[in-house]
Write a protein that holds these residues in place. Sequence first.
Motif: not given
Length: 278
Positions: A10-13, A55-56, A187-191, A242-243
């Motif tokens: 997931t994104s974490h914007v 994971i962030y 897993g968070t962040g991206g894309l 990478i997360m």
Amino acid sequence: MARIIGGIGTSHVPTIGLAYDKGKQEDPAWKPLFDGYKPIADWLAKEKPDALIMIYNDHCSSFFFDFYPTFALGIGSEFSVADEGAGLRNLPPLPGNVELQAHIAESLVNDEFDLTIFQDKPLDHGCFSPLPLLWPHKPEWPGCVVPLAVNVLQFPLPTARRCYRLGQAIKRAIESYPEDLKVVVVGTGGLSHQVHGERVGFNNIEWDHEFLELLQNDPEKLTELTHKDFVERGGAESVEQIMWLTMRGALNDSIQQKHVNYYLATTTAMTAVLYENA
């Protein structure tokens, strides 16, 4: 024994949390994003996992560049919301399972991952931005969290391969825990996105979808990429992918993609994907 039943990317914007707090779930600009999380929330409600491993990356809310660990695992009975400058969000603290967290910490260190352990540190939008879209929180969250912060801000960063191997070590840790728990790894962040510099606003839709296909079917190929490769293909902040590899490493070799939502309406490709272990 404990077992991992699935993984979420997931994104974490931070604007996701802002839109959620302002009740913009039916706003035409935000509805496609919020609707994209509903199947994952329904799956979590049905499966009722006991714990989420989040994971962030910390955005200099609890760690700063004078002390920024490569991998940091939180151990504590609860984790509060960080004030990132706009006041505290109206969300309850996240409960923690100290016995599970301590077991994972010991297992990862014995697996030769040198962790930083933190206590009494608040969690920022890296965790709290997507969480209300996944889990109900009134009057309280339905399970506990294991927060695992990964350095994607200050070089040198851990490699994609190292993060994938960390996920594999997390899988071993969970499967060696004696209590019968159901665990989901997030897993968070991206894309693809870049929020500064000459390429501010850069996105690469083709690469985003290629990444998702490889993440499911050939994650080892992604571990061959350097940080430079990720930045060139997806923008400076897309190194957060990478997360997602850490999450993928914690799953079985064979997984099923149960749901994916890809929404590019701002400078960030906001994505939510659900995998089940096959």
